[in-house]
Design a protein around this motif. Structure first.
Motif, PDB file in Angstrom:
ATOM      1  N   MET A 163       0.837  -1.212   0.000  1.00  0.00           N
ATOM      2  CA  MET A 163       0.000   0.000   0.000  1.00  0.00           C
ATOM      3  C   MET A 163       0.865   1.252   0.000  1.00  0.00           C
ATOM      4  O   MET A 163       1.712   1.429   0.872  1.00  0.00           O
ATOM      5  N   LYS A 164       0.615   2.118  -0.956  1.00  0.00           N
ATOM      6  CA  LYS A 164       1.365   3.380  -1.017  1.00  0.00           C
ATOM      7  C   LYS A 164       0.803   4.376  -0.015  1.00  0.00           C
ATOM      8  O   LYS A 164      -0.383   4.350   0.290  1.00  0.00           O
ATOM      9  N   ASP A 165       1.666   5.260   0.466  1.00  0.00           N
ATOM     10  CA  ASP A 165       1.211   6.294   1.387  1.00  0.00           C
ATOM     11  C   ASP A 165       0.334   7.313   0.680  1.00  0.00           C
ATOM     12  O   ASP A 165       0.641   7.731  -0.445  1.00  0.00           O
ATOM     13  N   ARG A 166      -0.717   7.687   1.358  1.00  0.00           N
ATOM     14  CA  ARG A 166      -1.566   8.775   0.859  1.00  0.00           C
ATOM     15  C   ARG A 166      -1.323   9.998   1.721  1.00  0.00           C
ATOM     16  O   ARG A 166      -0.753   9.901   2.809  1.00  0.00           O
ATOM     17  N   LEU A 167      -1.795  11.143   1.262  1.00  0.00           N
ATOM     18  CA  LEU A 167      -1.626  12.372   2.044  1.00  0.00           C
ATOM     19  C   LEU A 167      -2.483  12.302   3.301  1.00  0.00           C
ATOM     20  O   LEU A 167      -3.544  11.692   3.313  1.00  0.00           O
ATOM     21  N   THR A 168      -2.033  12.987   4.349  1.00  0.00           N
ATOM     22  CA  THR A 168      -2.857  13.113   5.549  1.00  0.00           C
ATOM     23  C   THR A 168      -3.962  14.133   5.275  1.00  0.00           C
ATOM     24  O   THR A 168      -3.869  14.930   4.324  1.00  0.00           O
ATOM     25  N   GLU A 169      -4.982  14.122   6.115  1.00  0.00           N
ATOM     26  CA  GLU A 169      -6.069  15.111   5.976  1.00  0.00           C
ATOM     27  C   GLU A 169      -5.511  16.533   6.098  1.00  0.00           C
ATOM     28  O   GLU A 169      -5.980  17.448   5.421  1.00  0.00           O
ATOM     29  N   GLU A 170      -4.512  16.715   6.960  1.00  0.00           N
ATOM     30  CA  GLU A 170      -3.919  18.051   7.147  1.00  0.00           C
ATOM     31  C   GLU A 170      -3.273  18.538   5.855  1.00  0.00           C
ATOM     32  O   GLU A 170      -3.384  19.708   5.491  1.00  0.00           O
ATOM     33  N   LEU A 171      -2.584  17.634   5.141  1.00  0.00           N
ATOM     34  CA  LEU A 171      -1.950  18.042   3.879  1.00  0.00           C
ATOM     35  C   LEU A 171      -2.995  18.330   2.801  1.00  0.00           C
ATOM     36  O   LEU A 171      -2.821  19.256   2.000  1.00  0.00           O
ATOM     37  N   VAL A 172      -4.083  17.571   2.779  1.00  0.00           N
ATOM     38  CA  VAL A 172      -5.172  17.863   1.834  1.00  0.00           C
ATOM     39  C   VAL A 172      -5.699  19.278   2.111  1.00  0.00           C
ATOM     40  O   VAL A 172      -5.910  20.077   1.192  1.00  0.00           O
ATOM     41  N   ALA A 173      -5.881  19.580   3.420  1.00  0.00           N
ATOM     42  CA  ALA A 173      -6.370  20.910   3.807  1.00  0.00           C
ATOM     43  C   ALA A 173      -5.378  21.996   3.398  1.00  0.00           C
ATOM     44  O   ALA A 173      -5.773  23.066   2.916  1.00  0.00           O
ATOM     45  N   MET A 174      -4.081  21.721   3.578  1.00  0.00           N
ATOM     46  CA  MET A 174      -3.052  22.712   3.203  1.00  0.00           C
ATOM     47  C   MET A 174      -3.082  22.990   1.703  1.00  0.00           C
ATOM     48  O   MET A 174      -2.966  24.136   1.271  1.00  0.00           O
ATOM     49  N   ARG A 175      -3.236  21.917   0.920  1.00  0.00           N
ATOM     50  CA  ARG A 175      -3.294  22.096  -0.539  1.00  0.00           C
ATOM     51  C   ARG A 175      -4.540  22.902  -0.923  1.00  0.00           C
ATOM     52  O   ARG A 175      -4.483  23.785  -1.786  1.00  0.00           O
ATOM     53  N   ALA A 176      -5.668  22.611  -0.249  1.00  0.00           N
ATOM     54  CA  ALA A 176      -6.910  23.333  -0.542  1.00  0.00           C
ATOM     55  C   ALA A 176      -6.782  24.806  -0.159  1.00  0.00           C
ATOM     56  O   ALA A 176      -7.220  25.693  -0.903  1.00  0.00           O
ATOM     57  N   ALA A 177      -6.130  25.061   0.986  1.00  0.00           N
ATOM     58  CA  ALA A 177      -5.974  26.444   1.457  1.00  0.00           C
ATOM     59  C   ALA A 177      -5.160  27.274   0.474  1.00  0.00           C
ATOM     60  O   ALA A 177      -5.322  28.500   0.387  1.00  0.00           O
ATOM     61  N   LYS A 178      -4.275  26.617  -0.293  1.00  0.00           N
ATOM     62  CA  LYS A 178      -3.452  27.343  -1.284  1.00  0.00           C
ATOM     63  C   LYS A 178      -4.299  27.970  -2.381  1.00  0.00           C
ATOM     64  O   LYS A 178      -3.838  28.856  -3.110  1.00  0.00           O
ATOM     65  N   GLU A 179      -5.534  27.488  -2.549  1.00  0.00           N
ATOM     66  CA  GLU A 179      -6.434  28.053  -3.564  1.00  0.00           C
ATOM     67  C   GLU A 179      -6.971  29.425  -3.159  1.00  0.00           C
ATOM     68  O   GLU A 179      -7.553  30.129  -3.967  1.00  0.00           O
ATOM     69  N   LEU A 180      -6.808  29.770  -1.882  1.00  0.00           N
ATOM     70  CA  LEU A 180      -7.367  31.029  -1.371  1.00  0.00           C
ATOM     71  C   LEU A 180      -6.294  32.107  -1.309  1.00  0.00           C
ATOM     72  O   LEU A 180      -5.233  31.898  -0.728  1.00  0.00           O
ATOM     73  N   LYS A 181      -6.609  33.247  -1.939  1.00  0.00           N
ATOM     74  CA  LYS A 181      -5.641  34.345  -2.003  1.00  0.00           C
ATOM     75  C   LYS A 181      -6.116  35.505  -1.119  1.00  0.00           C
ATOM     76  O   LYS A 181      -7.322  35.653  -0.888  1.00  0.00           O
ATOM     77  N   PRO A 182      -5.178  36.349  -0.675  1.00  0.00           N
ATOM     78  CA  PRO A 182      -5.589  37.515   0.120  1.00  0.00           C
ATOM     79  C   PRO A 182      -6.692  38.295  -0.602  1.00  0.00           C
ATOM     80  O   PRO A 182      -6.616  38.501  -1.815  1.00  0.00           O
ATOM     81  N   GLY A 183      -7.712  38.679   0.145  1.00  0.00           N
ATOM     82  CA  GLY A 183      -8.840  39.401  -0.453  1.00  0.00           C
ATOM     83  C   GLY A 183      -9.998  38.500  -0.820  1.00  0.00           C
ATOM     84  O   GLY A 183     -11.116  38.970  -1.028  1.00  0.00           O
ATOM     85  N   ASP A 184      -9.757  37.173  -0.894  1.00  0.00           N
ATOM     86  CA  ASP A 184     -10.851  36.237  -1.168  1.00  0.00           C
ATOM     87  C   ASP A 184     -11.748  36.116   0.060  1.00  0.00           C
ATOM     88  O   ASP A 184     -11.268  36.109   1.191  1.00  0.00           O
ATOM     89  N   TYR A 185     -13.048  35.971  -0.196  1.00  0.00           N
ATOM     90  CA  TYR A 185     -13.996  35.625   0.859  1.00  0.00           C
ATOM     91  C   TYR A 185     -14.262  34.136   0.740  1.00  0.00           C
ATOM     92  O   TYR A 185     -14.462  33.634  -0.368  1.00  0.00           O
ATOM     93  N   ILE A 241     -12.602  17.922   6.468  1.00  0.00           N
ATOM     94  CA  ILE A 241     -11.274  18.398   6.058  1.00  0.00           C
ATOM     95  C   ILE A 241     -11.253  19.924   5.842  1.00  0.00           C
ATOM     96  O   ILE A 241     -10.290  20.580   6.251  1.00  0.00           O
ATOM     97  N   PRO A 242     -12.297  20.528   5.226  1.00  0.00           N
ATOM     98  CA  PRO A 242     -12.247  21.984   5.002  1.00  0.00           C
ATOM     99  C   PRO A 242     -12.010  22.798   6.279  1.00  0.00           C
ATOM    100  O   PRO A 242     -11.316  23.820   6.242  1.00  0.00           O
ATOM    101  N   GLU A 243     -12.568  22.335   7.410  1.00  0.00           N
ATOM    102  CA  GLU A 243     -12.358  23.042   8.681  1.00  0.00           C
ATOM    103  C   GLU A 243     -10.876  23.194   9.000  1.00  0.00           C
ATOM    104  O   GLU A 243     -10.456  24.172   9.609  1.00  0.00           O
ATOM    105  N   LEU A 244     -10.088  22.186   8.605  1.00  0.00           N
ATOM    106  CA  LEU A 244      -8.656  22.196   8.906  1.00  0.00           C
ATOM    107  C   LEU A 244      -7.926  23.287   8.129  1.00  0.00           C
ATOM    108  O   LEU A 244      -6.812  23.671   8.478  1.00  0.00           O
ATOM    109  N   CYS A 245      -8.562  23.787   7.041  1.00  0.00           N
ATOM    110  CA  CYS A 245      -7.937  24.852   6.242  1.00  0.00           C
ATOM    111  C   CYS A 245      -7.774  26.128   7.057  1.00  0.00           C
ATOM    112  O   CYS A 245      -6.899  26.947   6.780  1.00  0.00           O
TER     113      CYS A 245
END
Lengths: 221, 262
Positions: free
Chosen positions: A1-23, A30-34
């Motif tokens: 079995m290959k390693d998958r990302l942790t929920e925290e890393l999924v959240a970190m990747r998702a948070a990268k989609e948000l830029k200053p000024g975004d609402y 998982i989104p809460e962890l963002c």
């Protein structure tokens, strides 16, 4: 079995989609962890009635908590300059206005951008709908942050939903512990894969048709 | 016209078969009035609530009644969000059994539609067409109509017989001031309901409230109840409740089950 990302890393990747000024609004799961990794200047809304709230308190900081500052998931938040309070009518007008980027968890997402956030279980008598229907429908951009497969290993990214839809044709981007996929007019495009995974391996874990992007690359956080 | 009274007195006029609306979300949940309603004799109630969070029986014994505590006297729940977990408590299992038997109706809305229906009730509209939920479980049994090329669902208004609301401070005329995320559905429940009772931490003289800060004008409030200072819901004791809630959340985390993400 290959390693998958942790929920925290999924959240970190998702948070990268948000830029200053975004609402944005961050759903349960998982989104809460963002919340702890969004960039400064990203304005976070909680549907219970606050825009632009500050970082959450830890459980052991109870003496500093303001009992009137509680988010939708019953977490206590800090004051942040520019923060505003409102009732649920204003909150859902905001949510449906197309001004918020919404990150939701999901049980299933289809290649057409349909999403199921909740299900009616065998003995359950009710759907756990909440704000997800409004958030998915009204989002400026809908990002789903979830695990790629169920605990039993069944793919959650599918051709057609097999459980009741929360909203149809609303999803823009899917971020999982294996990949980043974009919903396009041509179909679902595999844009990034988790470190150590090949596109073929991700395709094998997916029930939807995936178009591998010419510039497919490894996820960064 | 004295609006200030006790919870028991204010709740005593709730009759059999009443439709009762309550905000169960955030710090603006009128739990003190809810306790009085649970203790009241009225039966065959319909409960209109944004959240149906069922707590385990042992935690209810500490923090007070939850939305299920009134189930035996209820024939219908209409909720914006509901989490009815089989096996989580004897009360929950009984609710599930009654729904299957048909002696209790359970209806799921979304949080937004929950608000829309109250707003339509407050404005005395005949109903409205909503784009939310087209192509989903929400459209089951609803009239569909195409307006300007897009599909909409017909939704009916809600006019509760009784609205239970919570605010921080009231004056003796019923003007309410809210703080933080305690607004919730309270302002619209107050406007939509035929008879609204407000619970507050403090009741002051009219000249003590800033008219610019009134969240709900007193015309919508029929009765005002001050939470007694020795009650767990009072301003004086609410941090105790916060601590209990944190312990409760920890307990929940431990028994984290279900695959659902909401």
């Amino acid at each position: 079995m290959k390693d998958r990302l942790t929920e925290e890393l999924v959240a970190m990747r998702a948070a990268k989609e948000l830029k200053p000024g975004d609402y944005c609004n961050l759903g349960f799961g998982i989104p809460e962890l963002c919340a702890s990794c969004v960039a400064d200047g990203v304005v976070v809304q909680s549907e219970v009635g606050v825009l632009g709230y500050g970082p959450l308190y830890d459980d052991d900081e109870v003496d500093q908590m303001n009992p009137d500052y509680i988010d939708a998931g019953v977490h206590f938040f800090r004051y942040l300059p520019g923060m505003s309070f409102f009732d649920l009518q204003v909150s859902f007008a905001m949510i449906r206005s197309g001004r918020l980027i919404s990150i939701l968890g999901g049980l299933q997402v289809s290649e057409k951008g349909d999403i199921a956030v909740h299900n009616k279980g065998e003995e359950k008598i009710s759907y756990r709908i909440g704000g997800s229907v409004d958030l998915a429908w009204g989002a400026k951009r809908l990002i789903v942050a979830m695990l790629h497969n169920t605990k039993a290993g069944v793919p959650k990214v599918v051709r057609d939903l097999t459980i009741p839809a929360t909203a149809r044709g609303c999803v823009d981007l899917i971020i999982t512990d294996l990949a980043v996929m974009e919903v396009t007019g041509k179909g679902l495009v595999l844009k990034e894969v988790a470190p150590g995974w090949t596109p073929e391996e991700v395709i094998a874990e997916t029930d939807a048709g995936l178009i591998v992007a010419a510039d497919v690359r490894e996820m960064e956080f | 016209m004295d609006k200030v009274t006790t919870a028991t007195e204010a709740i005593s006029m709730v009759q059999d078969g009443a439709l009762v609306a309550i905000n169960f979300w955030g710090p603006g949940s009128p739990k003190y009035l809810w306790q009085a309603l649970v203790d009241h004799t009225a039966k065959d109630l319909s409960i209109y609530t944004n959240n149906f969070w069922a707590m385990p029986d042992d935690i209810k014994a500490i923090v007070g009644p939850d939305v299920t505590s009134i189930a035996d006297k209820t024939i219908r729940y209409i909720t914006g969000f509901a989490d009815v977990k089989p096996g989580s408590s004897a009360t929950c299992d009984k609710i599930i059994q009654r729904v299957h038997e048909g002696s209790l109706k359970f209806e799921s809305l979304s949080h937004g539609i929950f608000m829309d229906k109250l707003y339509a009730g407050a404005m005395r509209l005949g109903g409205f067409y909503s784009p939310i939920g087209v192509g989903t479980v929400i459209e089951e049994g609803k009239e569909k109509r195409v307006i300007n090329g897009a599909e909409y669902l017909f939704e009916s208004p809600i006019i509760p017989d009784v609205g239970l609301v919570k605010a921080t401070t009231a004056d003796t005329l019923g003007n309410l001031v809210y703080t933080g995320t305690a607004r919730g559905a309270n302002p619209v429940i107050a406007m939509a309901s035929k008879y609204t009772i407000a619970e507050v931490f403090d009741i002051v003289k009219p000249e003590e409230l800033d008219p610019e800060r009134i969240g709900t004008p007193g015309i919508f409030i029929d009765k005002i109840v001050k939470i007694p200072e020795d009650d767990l819901q009072s301003r004086q004791r609410r941090m105790e409740l916060v601590k209990l809630r944190i312990e409760y959340a920890k307990a929940l985390e431990e028994q984290k089950s279900q695959g659902d993400a909401t």
